[in-house]
Design a protein around this motif. Structure first.
Motif, PDB file in Angstrom:
ATOM      1  N   ALA C  86      35.811 -53.464 -14.262  1.00  0.00           N
ATOM      2  CA  ALA C  86      37.040 -52.842 -14.769  1.00  0.00           C
ATOM      3  C   ALA C  86      37.055 -52.859 -16.301  1.00  0.00           C
ATOM      4  N   ALA C  87      36.675 -53.995 -16.871  1.00  0.00           N
ATOM      5  CA  ALA C  87      36.662 -54.085 -18.338  1.00  0.00           C
ATOM      6  C   ALA C  87      35.629 -53.126 -18.924  1.00  0.00           C
ATOM      7  N   ILE C  89      34.603 -50.302 -17.612  1.00  0.00           N
ATOM      8  CA  ILE C  89      35.130 -48.939 -17.498  1.00  0.00           C
ATOM      9  C   ILE C  89      36.135 -48.689 -18.614  1.00  0.00           C
ATOM     10  N   TYR C  90      37.009 -49.661 -18.843  1.00  0.00           N
ATOM     11  CA  TYR C  90      38.017 -49.462 -19.885  1.00  0.00           C
ATOM     12  C   TYR C  90      37.352 -49.199 -21.227  1.00  0.00           C
ATOM     13  N   LEU C  91      36.400 -50.052 -21.577  1.00  0.00           N
ATOM     14  CA  LEU C  91      35.776 -49.928 -22.895  1.00  0.00           C
ATOM     15  C   LEU C  91      35.019 -48.619 -23.046  1.00  0.00           C
ATOM     16  N   TYR C  94      38.117 -45.397 -21.699  1.00  0.00           N
ATOM     17  CA  TYR C  94      39.495 -45.292 -22.185  1.00  0.00           C
ATOM     18  C   TYR C  94      39.624 -45.667 -23.654  1.00  0.00           C
ATOM     19  N   LYS C  97      38.188 -45.112 -29.030  1.00  0.00           N
ATOM     20  CA  LYS C  97      38.417 -44.850 -30.452  1.00  0.00           C
ATOM     21  C   LYS C  97      39.331 -45.853 -31.135  1.00  0.00           C
ATOM     22  N   LEU C 100      41.524 -51.761 -31.118  1.00  0.00           N
ATOM     23  CA  LEU C 100      41.401 -52.803 -30.107  1.00  0.00           C
ATOM     24  C   LEU C 100      40.005 -52.792 -29.500  1.00  0.00           C
ATOM     25  N   LYS C 178      41.420 -38.092 -14.990  1.00  0.00           N
ATOM     26  CA  LYS C 178      40.468 -39.039 -15.551  1.00  0.00           C
ATOM     27  C   LYS C 178      39.983 -40.041 -14.494  1.00  0.00           C
ATOM     28  N   TRP C 179      40.946 -40.619 -13.793  1.00  0.00           N
ATOM     29  CA  TRP C 179      40.564 -41.623 -12.801  1.00  0.00           C
ATOM     30  C   TRP C 179      39.764 -41.008 -11.659  1.00  0.00           C
TER      31      TRP C 179
END
Lengths: 275, 292, 284
Positions: C86-87, C89-91, C94, C97, C100, C178-179
């Motif tokens: 999950a992390a 995928i986020y990086l 999502y 740019k 964070l 997106k998902w």
């Protein structure tokens, strides 16, 4: 001719000239004063344009002239570019597609896109075509099957693949892959199809087949095609737009552009003096 | 509805990513709080200047230097062994070896890095130390020499693999230019390719050092449990990591002085590796910008 | 001898030196495995795998440690796999740019270099003491999960990055969200690479000793764990324990247990390489 008898007389008169007839209809796509920036670089410099339904419009111009960027505005594919910024209005069926309320996913069902390199999903032929329906949450298997079949028939691929629907889409030849990608787009039943140099990665025979297909598809869909190949533009399109350095230089009937362009730049490009 | 679903998914993915931040904060907090308590009883000057570390004895001394010297000594031996070997392997594989050989050898060498460290510890104690005692008769049963050498074997693939990647990424044109001027492969390698790939090689060395400093089981098994301030590789010593293991194996009460010492030792280790890792990250980023 | 001949000689000399070093690396690996096999292979039998630990080396077995390792592996997988993927995928999809994302990236790169024993100290304070889990399977698994999280995240990111962007474009152009694009296209296309990374991370976890010692895993456990709250030992700790005993019989036991541990580690590596090759050929 029975139907036309009931129509107003002026339409009957121009029936032999389809292009003139379509001029009377409301535009399918209406662009007004659109400007695009990537960071500080202005890629599109204030363009107005109206595209008629059931026509093929070709975008030509040297590389980097903004024609692909402009095409991708119509289904908002530029949204994913980080530094993208846009001004102006684009209306499809009289609805501004850059309004906040617009659902981008809905828009893309209406405006399909075919890419430069054939890009089938690494899945079976069937799943490739059914994907658009699947993501809409359609579960009716019979309906999906029928739609897959009809889409593949429209692109004249059905007879070649009907016994191998479970084979990977990547196993097809380049030309077949591109037709599969078109079928995949048709399955969602859009009204506009955007094509970004759809034949530039294909051999001449496959190219001819795709061009034939575009001619067929025109009856049901509005087609906008970016092409590097000027012969292609003159063969398949009704209208041609010439772009240069982010500006729309000239937009007219294809015949006019190729025989009697009004701008010198257009003539230079078409006769191969630059580009 | 759909928008909400998308948003919920995005937020839960973000939460997962934020856990990594929580881990870092957790490590820093845990280490600092216990260390803070440690320093409420021990003077920070003693910690850095006292030459004895005897918190488990009746007469307690809390000088980190013996543990630090043990850690640096074993790491130094490991790097001194692994650096020439690892670099030679990387240059040979990238510049001389046939492609098929390279493709089979690299994963085999990388297997060396996947062997659990407790296994290396066994190897150091049961094979390498007796072997070295045959050469140096006064080598004691626990010593930093064999622990260091075996640690060197373990980190060879870190240096050879990452350096080889960097050497391999140097554009072919540079090689051809050098060959075109009549240079041998050796001259090309050392005068052109290695300098061009230097940042990648430096990163590999820093990572190897950081790995050696943090390595635990090899030194806990083969280097001994006697903290002493020495550069003699033949006598038993103790590293920071080995000390933490030694204390953990006993029955340590939470809140006791022994409990706090492992955190004070741990934060020293953490600061060292953190600096090294940050340095390598910084070099890597700078290097990327140069070529992009 | 002129300088050209000299240079050529040096060139040849270095070539053989390079071959020597490479072969030395491999020779060490062979000596190493050979020696352990000689020491331990005759000790391995069904009884060794199914016996409980004992004071007498010839009666001792690895049953409790092996079961402990399996329990730890299971819980580490179910904790680290979803969070890490999950992390990742986020990086990758999502947070590319924003600021964070930059912080997260530096942070993960740094975590990957933190010595494993430090994770042990974190686990000891947070899971064992503050959350009051004791020296349980769960506390050990949580600790190892945090340890391998950076590896899983990096592997996930690399695999997602390798999926051609044309696939994403095609999915978006068909009206996928997106998902949906991630779930139906990107994850299936990158699953081979993610799996490779996860298996490699787990093979690292199964060989970890130090953090579990710090968390308080025991060297001697009379029974195999029956719930995640039970105390446990693992194979590497059992090996460490046997190495530190004076009797020669225990050294033999250690070698035998090492053979089993190496077998598990190498097998996991082999499976990972298999998945990687299978996955790479998909894009060529």
């Amino acid at each position: 001719m029975e139907i036309s008898m009931e129509k107003p007389i002026d339409e009957v008169i121009v029936l032999d000239n389809i292009i003139d007839l379509s001029l009377k209809k409301t535009p399918k796509i209406a662009v007004s004063n659109v400007k695009v920036w990537y960071d500080d670089f202005q890629a599109i410099k204030g363009i107005d344009m109206e595209i008629k339904p059931n026509t093929v419009t070709a975008f030509i111009g040297p590389s980097g002239c903004g024609k692909s960027t402009f095409l991708r505005l119509f289904n908002r594919m530029n949204d994913y570019v980080d530094s993208f910024k846009m001004e102006g209005k684009i209306k499809i069926d009289s609805k501004n597609i850059y309004k906040k309320k617009i659902n981008v996913e809905e828009l893309r069902k209406e405006v399909g896109m075919v890419f430069q390199k054939p890009n089938p999903f690494p899945k079976s032929i069937f799943e490739n075509v059914a994907y658009g329906l699947k993501i809409q949450g359609i579960k009716d298997k019979k309906f999906i099957k029928e739609r897959v079949e009809s889409s593949l028939k429209q692109v004249a691929l059905w007879n070649e693949v009907k016994d191998n629907l479970n084979k990977s889409g990547l196993a097809l030849s380049g030309g077949q892959q591109q037709r599969l990608c078109i079928a995949r787009t048709l399955a969602v039943e859009p009204s506009i199809i955007l094509m970004d140099e759809p034949t530039s990665a294909l051999d001449p025979i496959s190219t001819a087949k795709i061009e034939e297909l575009i001619f067929e598809l025109k009856k049901k869909y509005t087609i906008v095609i970016v092409t590097h190949n000027m012969q292609q533009a003159s063969r398949i399109s009704d209208y041609t737009a010439f772009f240069y350095l982010g500006a729309l230089i000239e937009f007219d009937k294809t015949k006019t552009i190729f025989t009697n362009p009004s701008k010198e730049q257009t003539e230079n490009y078409i006769t191969g003096r630059f580009g | 509805m759909r928008k909400i679903k998308e948003l919920v998914i995005e937020k839960s993915l973000l939460t997962s990513a934020l856990i990594t931040i929580a881990v870092t904060i957790g490590i820093i907090l845990v280490l600092s709080i216990e260390t803070f308590r440690f320093f409420s009883e021990v003077s920070i000057i003693d910690f850095f200047t006292d030459t004895q570390w005897t918190p488990l004895f009746t007469e307690k001394h809390f000088g980190i230097l013996p543990l630090l010297s043990g850690t640096l000594l074993t790491s130094f031996i490991a790097i001194a062994f692994a650096l020439p070997v690892g670099l030679s392997i990387s240059i040979y594989l990238s510049e001389y070896a046939p492609k098929s050989f390279r493709k089979t050898i690299k994963p085999l060498l990388e297997l060396l890095a996947s062997v659990p460290t407790v296994v290396y510890g066994f190897f150091a104690l049961v094979v390498v130390t007796p072997f070295l005692q045959g050469i140096f008769p006064n080598l004691s049963g626990f010593n930093s020499l064999s622990a260091g050498i075996v640690m060197g074997i373990m980190i060879i693939p870190y240096i050879s693999s990452i350096s080889e990647d960097a050497l391999h990424a140097v554009p072919k044109e540079l090689r051809e230019a050098a060959f075109g001027m009549g240079a041998t492969k050796l001259q090309t390698a050392f005068k052109v390719i290695v300098p061009a790939a230097s940042s990648g090689i430096i990163v590999s060395i820093i990572l190897a050092i950081s790995r050696a400093i943090g390595e635990t089981m090899i030194v806990a098994i083969a280097a001994g449990q006697q903290p002493r301030l020495t550069l003699d590789p033949t006598v038993p010593i103790e590293t920071i990591t080995a000390y933490i293991v030694q204390v953990s194996l006993g029955d340590v009460q939470h809140g006791s002085m022994e409990y706090r010492t492992i955190f004070a030792a741990g934060i020293t280790l953490f600061v060292f590796t953190f600096l090294l890792n940050s340095l390598s990250y910084w070099i890597r980023k700078k290097y990327q910008e140069k070529y992009e | 001898m002129n300088s050209i001949q000299k240079n050529r000689l040096k060139d040849q000399a270095f070539k053989y030196w390079g071959i020597c070093c490479t072969c030395m690396g491999l020779a060490l690996l062979i000596i190493f495995i050979g020696d352990i096999l000689i020491d331990g292979i005759q000790r391995i039998d069904w009884g060794f795998i199914t016996s409980l630990p004992s004071r007498k080396p010839e009666k001792s077995g690895i049953y409790t440690a092996l079961m402990g390792s399996i329990w730890i592996l299971f819980f580490t997988t179910i904790i680290a796999f979803p969070i890490g993927v999950a992390a990742g995928i986020y990086l990758e999809e999502y947070g590319k740019k924003n600021k964070l994302a930059g912080i997260l990236e530096i942070n993960i790169s740094n975590l990957a270099g933190v010595p494993s024993i430090i994770y042990g100290l974190l686990g000891l304070e947070v899971f064992v003491r503050i959350m009051n889990l004791g020296a349980s399977v769960l506390a050990g698994s949580l600790t190892l999960s945090l340890l391998i999280l950076p590896i899983v995240i990096v592997a996930t990111r690399e695999s997602i990055k390798a999926v051609p962007s044309s696939i994403k474009d095609a999915s978006y152009a068909l009206g996928a969200s997106k998902w949906q694009t991630i779930w139906y296209q990107i994850l299936p296309a990158s699953s081979g690479g993610i799996l490779t990374g996860v298996i490699l991370a787990l093979s690292r976890a199964v060989g970890e000793t130090a953090p579990l010692i710090v968390v308080g895993a025991l060297a001697y456990v009379p029974f195999a764990p029956e719930s995640p709250m039970d105390e446990f030992s693992v194979l590497p700790i059992q090996i460490f324990n046997w190495i530190s005993r004076p009797q020669h019989g225990f050294i033999e036991n250690a070698a035998a247990a090492i053979i089993i541990l190496l077998f598990i580690t190498f097998m996991m590596n082999g499976i990972a390489v298999y998945f990687r090759n299978k996955w790479q050929s998909k894009w060529k």
